[in-house]
Scaffold this motif. Structure first.
Motif, PDB file in Angstrom:
ATOM      1  N   UNK A 544      35.852  37.668  34.626  1.00 10.96           N
ATOM      2  CA  UNK A 544      36.320  37.221  33.187  1.00 10.96           C
ATOM      3  C   UNK A 544      37.639  36.443  33.366  1.00 10.96           C
ATOM      4  N   UNK A 545      38.213  36.652  34.379  1.00  8.80           N
ATOM      5  CA  UNK A 545      39.620  35.895  34.451  1.00  8.80           C
ATOM      6  C   UNK A 545      39.246  34.334  34.667  1.00  8.80           C
ATOM      7  N   UNK A 546      38.038  34.041  35.356  1.00  3.78           N
ATOM      8  CA  UNK A 546      37.851  32.786  35.482  1.00  3.78           C
ATOM      9  C   UNK A 546      37.391  32.110  34.158  1.00  3.78           C
ATOM     10  N   UNK A 547      36.799  32.938  33.190  1.00  5.08           N
ATOM     11  CA  UNK A 547      36.389  32.417  31.924  1.00  5.08           C
ATOM     12  C   UNK A 547      37.699  32.141  31.093  1.00  5.08           C
ATOM     13  N   UNK A 548      38.406  32.898  30.908  1.00  2.00           N
ATOM     14  CA  UNK A 548      39.775  32.927  30.282  1.00  2.00           C
ATOM     15  C   UNK A 548      40.646  31.590  30.735  1.00  2.00           C
ATOM     16  N   UNK A 549      40.761  31.468  31.955  1.00  2.27           N
ATOM     17  CA  UNK A 549      41.534  30.264  32.487  1.00  2.27           C
ATOM     18  C   UNK A 549      40.615  28.973  31.917  1.00  2.27           C
ATOM     19  N   UNK A 550      39.669  29.119  32.173  1.00  2.00           N
ATOM     20  CA  UNK A 550      38.679  27.852  31.757  1.00  2.00           C
ATOM     21  C   UNK A 550      38.910  27.591  30.255  1.00  2.00           C
ATOM     22  N   UNK A 570      54.306  28.563  32.824  1.00  2.00           N
ATOM     23  CA  UNK A 570      54.889  29.562  31.857  1.00  2.00           C
ATOM     24  C   UNK A 570      53.995  30.585  31.505  1.00  2.00           C
ATOM     25  N   UNK A 571      52.488  30.289  31.202  1.00  2.00           N
ATOM     26  CA  UNK A 571      51.799  31.313  30.951  1.00  2.00           C
ATOM     27  C   UNK A 571      51.313  32.319  32.045  1.00  2.00           C
ATOM     28  N   UNK A 572      51.823  31.715  33.086  1.00  2.00           N
ATOM     29  CA  UNK A 572      51.379  32.676  34.458  1.00  2.00           C
ATOM     30  C   UNK A 572      52.739  32.789  35.256  1.00  2.00           C
ATOM     31  N   UNK A 577      49.770  34.206  44.402  1.00  2.00           N
ATOM     32  CA  UNK A 577      49.593  33.090  44.971  1.00  2.00           C
ATOM     33  C   UNK A 577      48.045  32.817  44.942  1.00  2.00           C
ATOM     34  N   UNK A 578      47.253  33.678  44.912  1.00  2.00           N
ATOM     35  CA  UNK A 578      45.807  33.355  44.699  1.00  2.00           C
ATOM     36  C   UNK A 578      45.507  32.766  43.489  1.00  2.00           C
ATOM     37  N   UNK A 579      46.142  33.417  42.332  1.00  2.00           N
ATOM     38  CA  UNK A 579      45.815  32.982  41.256  1.00  2.00           C
ATOM     39  C   UNK A 579      46.552  31.545  41.023  1.00  2.00           C
ATOM     40  N   UNK A 580      47.575  31.300  41.366  1.00  2.00           N
ATOM     41  CA  UNK A 580      48.362  30.166  41.396  1.00  2.00           C
ATOM     42  C   UNK A 580      47.672  29.050  41.965  1.00  2.00           C
ATOM     43  N   UNK A 581      47.178  29.354  43.065  1.00  2.00           N
ATOM     44  CA  UNK A 581      46.319  28.401  43.965  1.00  2.00           C
ATOM     45  C   UNK A 581      45.010  27.972  43.172  1.00  2.00           C
ATOM     46  N   UNK A 675      52.141  43.249  19.214  1.00  2.00           N
ATOM     47  CA  UNK A 675      51.862  42.251  20.181  1.00  2.00           C
ATOM     48  C   UNK A 675      52.570  42.217  21.404  1.00  2.00           C
ATOM     49  N   UNK A 676      52.014  42.825  22.592  1.00  2.00           N
ATOM     50  CA  UNK A 676      53.083  43.146  23.881  1.00  2.00           C
ATOM     51  C   UNK A 676      52.877  41.864  24.623  1.00  2.00           C
ATOM     52  N   UNK A 677      54.030  41.299  25.004  1.00  2.00           N
ATOM     53  CA  UNK A 677      54.228  40.366  25.679  1.00  2.00           C
ATOM     54  C   UNK A 677      54.118  40.514  27.267  1.00  2.00           C
ATOM     55  N   UNK A 678      53.686  39.619  28.180  1.00  2.00           N
ATOM     56  CA  UNK A 678      53.242  39.695  29.445  1.00  2.00           C
ATOM     57  C   UNK A 678      53.641  38.563  30.132  1.00  2.00           C
ATOM     58  N   UNK A 679      54.368  38.349  31.190  1.00  2.00           N
ATOM     59  CA  UNK A 679      54.559  37.091  32.163  1.00  2.00           C
ATOM     60  C   UNK A 679      53.265  36.859  32.583  1.00  2.00           C
ATOM     61  N   UNK A 680      52.262  37.307  32.869  1.00  2.00           N
ATOM     62  CA  UNK A 680      51.031  37.050  32.914  1.00  2.00           C
ATOM     63  C   UNK A 680      49.880  38.164  32.782  1.00  2.00           C
TER      64      UNK A 680
END
Length: 782
Positions: A544-550, A570-572, A577-581, A675-680
């Protein structure tokens, strides 16, 4: 003596005690047999149950005992659930290495005997039928009697003897084990950790149970409604290949819905697969997933009358009427095409809707899903995946959702091209419910990269450049459909989806196209098995990570291309590094400039307002405070509160449901969403490390928003401005406790059931079709 020997001796002792207790019950009241409860129910007993007993069960028991997460799987939503009883087996178990056998009420067992063979124990007396035996042999009676003996609460916050955590060790004892349970847990009567039943409620249930807890069978459908059932079943059971494939597609998307055939609320249906045709009794086909091989040569799609009371957390209502039928026919039959073969149920085909339904045009499928897109997304929110932090920490706390216009993108050429690409997109269910290698998500990741790369190439090709990257890309609901814009709220371990752009501008937004919408459904609804093992559940979450990012990337296309990377960063923030790549790789970049003309420096905020203007005719405003009975000054105070960020908001629970009264008379319900804020939100396990409390915000909405309140409050309308100011001034946990002292309706409050009933009544008045009984399993104790 070794630890294992001690454990073995203990088990022998326990089993010996249980056997002795069973023997004692057998001696006094006879042997247990479900057949003892079989008998005619008189008209008097039927009326007593429907008019006096059932309203108590619905309003005092169902709030904790419904759906998959009912303690001990004991469901009070229907007589069949009460007859089934309880089980020591957990449905939600994030540690099991092998999938468990499903125990879905009305699906995996048809008789009480079936459930006894599956290990369920009775909560009503199944021995000799006498007033004494019916009370002493009833878990339900013993539980309410235990709570009555405990008396009223003597302190506002309950002691640590009570465990309200969702992961608590459940004490799912049988009637034979209950005497020991009463000694070990003298404060654990029912309703658990809530005020006891009043004298009249206790008397009604006691009289009913003493007479055997008789529950009437369902009454026959009115003739006019039965004719509607017959009509719809004839429509859904075509004798040609094309009609059969269309009906299969409809079923695989609507099987969780509550379907209404008239304007009332008394009768709800579910679309099921049956071995028998219309006109005969339904013989329901029980499979883990809606697309599993039915094991019969011919499947019949039938409308099964749902006997359960409405529970808001899993209620997805849809009206089946002539207008909807005409739209469906236009989607599926206006285009000239042929269906040449039955795709069958091979797992490689059935788990991939782009293979199974390839011969139905993508445009038709997308139009069908868009017609009720809120419900399409709601099925992921309210389906079996809904419970648990791991399941929903894949989404942000609040975000808006828009959709690609099917008339702009899904022309024949582009639709066929995307279909060719998604043919190779396997979903986690292809690995069954026993995924033993969570690292298999890497393979899914490579497939997703390949698809996004092809999609980017399409947008940058000569053919793709005919697709505008401007506001025309966004579906406007055809000027009348309010499903064009949605708001999704996450409440830590559950979520809500509503129509409209509710609340203040969110950090992120999604734009969903057909392949993405279809994959969300087959990943989190049709393909998700709540009884699956830990590997299946983890891979589903990771995918589901893939689908959210899409979805987020689709939204970013509407912004200037020079903004896209900085906004993504800013969202992430602080993502690994895996996610950033993955996010910033070249293969998923579309190097085309937006054609939207921006006039300010805050492009994202400006885009939200442009979308609001474009969708103005179809935006739903039912949750707007302007729709409430509050005064202008009161609404202004609430809007000032909603503008606050960070600080003491961190002490608020996820969902606060506020009853506003006027001289004690219920007047309005207001929902406060934290609504709880997150860095990512890319971390699967350590969510707290990504928290940014200084960026927290809140949404205030008219009516009930959120199916699982964490706190109830009662505020006199003359004190509403003071209440808003007090919330805004929170600085410490002690301040929040003081707020509860002034306005809170804690679990221990003597007015708890009055406030609960008032909220339920106003909720029903506000949204007769969408409302249902709220879940109290997440009520706090502080």
């Amino acid at each position: 003596m070794s630890r294992w020997l001690i454990l073995l001796c203990s088990l022998v002792l326990i089993s010996g005690c249980a056997a002795y207790a069973t023997h004692q019950f057998d001696v006094v009241f006879g042997e247990q047999d479900p057949a003892h409860r079989v008998g005619d129910v008189s008209e008097e007993d039927a009326a007593f149950y429907k008019e006096q007993v059932k309203p108590i069960l619905d309003s005092r028991c169902v709030s904790c005992h419904a759906c998959y997460d009912a303690p001990c799987q004991l469901k009070f939503t229907a007589s069949g659930g009460i007859e089934r009883g309880g089980s020591k087996e957990l449905v939600y178990d994030g540690t099991r290495l092998l999938a468990s056998s499903p125990t879905r009420l009305f699906i995996d067992g048809k008789t009480t005997e079936d459930w006894r063979k599956k290990g369920f124990h009775p909560v009503l007396n199944e021995r000799e039928q006498s007033p004494s035996a019916n009370l002493q042999g009833s878990l339900l009676y013993r539980a309410i009697a235990l709570r009555k003996r405990q008396g009223s609460f003597t302190q506002p916050v309950l002691s640590d003897d009570y465990d309200f955590s969702l992961a608590r060790d459940q004490q799912c004892v049988s009637i034979e084990e209950y005497p020991q349970f009463e000694q070990d847990y003298p404060n654990w009567g029912m309703p658990y950790g809530l005020p006891a039943l009043n004298a009249n409620e206790y008397d009604v249930l006691t009289r009913w149970l003493a007479k055997g807890g008789k529950m009437p069978k369902a009454e026959a459908l009115p003739e006019a409604l039965q004719q509607q059932v017959t009509l719809w079943e004839s429509r859904l059971n075509s004798d040609n290949l094309k009609g059969q494939l269309i009906s299969r597609y409809i079923y695989e998307h609507l099987y969780l819905y509550s379907l209404y055939l008239d304007g009332g609320e008394a009768y709800r249906f579910q679309l099921v697969r049956s071995r028998t045709p219309s006109g005969e009794a339904i013989d329901r086909i029980a499979t883990r997933r809606p697309y599993d091989d039915p094991g019969v040569d011919h499947v019949y799609y039938r409308l099964w009358l749902d006997p359960e009371v409405k529970v808001q957390k899993n209620h997805i209502p849809m009206q089946l009427d002539e207008a909807r039928y005409k739209r469906w026919m236009s989607y599926f039959y206006d285009e000239d095409y042929s269906v040449t073969k039955d795709p069958g149920y091979d797992v490689k085909v059935a788990t991939n809707p782009f293979k199974a339904f390839r011969e139905i045009p993508a445009h038709a499928r997308y139009r069908f899903l868009l017609d009720h897109s809120q419900k399409t997304i709601m099925a992921f929110i309210k389906g079996p995946v809904c419970r648990g932090q791991v399941a929903v920490n894949v989404i942000n706390e609040q975000f808006w959702v828009y959709f690609i216009d099917p008339e702009v993108v899904y022309n024949k050429g582009s639709a066929d091209y995307l279909e060719d690409q998604v043919q190779d997109l396997d979903l986690p269910a292809v690995g069954s419910s026993n995924t033993l290698n969570p690292a298999s998500w890497i393979g899914f990741s490579e497939q997703q990269k390949s698809y996004l790369s092809a999609k980017a190439a399409l947008f940058q090709s000569e053919a793709g450049k005919t697709v505008p990257i401007d506001l025309d890309l966004i579906w406007d609901g055809d000027g009348s459909n309010k499903n064009a814009a949605l708001t999704i709220f996450r409440h830590f371990d559950n979520a809500s989806v509503v129509k409209g752009m509710v609340g203040q501008q969110p950090k992120t937004a999604w734009v969903i196209d057909y392949p993405l919408l279809e994959r969300i459904h087959y990943l989190l609804v049709a393909g998700f098995d709540v009884y699956g093992n830990v590997g299946h559940q983890l891979v589903t979450r990771l995918y589901m990570d893939f689908l959210r990012m899409e979805g987020e990337m689709n939204f970013l296309l509407l912004l200037p291309k020079e903004d896209r990377e900085s906004i993504r960063k800013y969202w992430y923030r602080d993502a690994n590094e895996t996610i950033k790549n993955y996010i910033f790789s070249d293969y998923i970049k579309i190097d085309r400039q937006t054609q939207i003309a921006y006039e300010t420096n805050d492009h994202q905020s400006e885009l939200y307002e442009k979308l609001r203007k474009k969708l103005a005719r179809v935006l739903d405003h039912n949750y707007d405070l302007e729709q409430s009975k509050l005064t202008d000054d009161q609404r202004k105070a609430l809007y000032r509160l909603q503008a606050k960020r960070g600080g003491g908001l961190v002490f608020l629970p996820n969902v606060v449901t506020v009853l506003v009264t006027k001289q004690g008379v219920p007047m309005e319900v207001i929902s406060l969403i934290h609504n709880k804020a997150h860095a990512n939100i890319s971390s699967l396990l350590d969510e707290e490390a990504a928290r940014l409390p200084a960026e927290d915000g809140i949404t205030l909405a008219k009516g009930v928003l959120g199916d699982y309140p964490n706190a109830l409050m009662q505020v006199e309308e003359g004190e509403l401005i003071d209440w808003a100011n007090q919330v805004a001034m929170l600085k410490t946990q002690k301040d929040y406790s003081a707020l509860l002292d002034s306005f809170g309706i804690r679990r221990t409050h003597p007015n708890f059931w009055f406030v609960s009933d008032a909220i339920a009544n106003l909720n029903r008045q506000d949204r007769p079709r969408e409302s249902g009984i709220l879940d109290y399993n997440r009520l706090e104790n502080r």
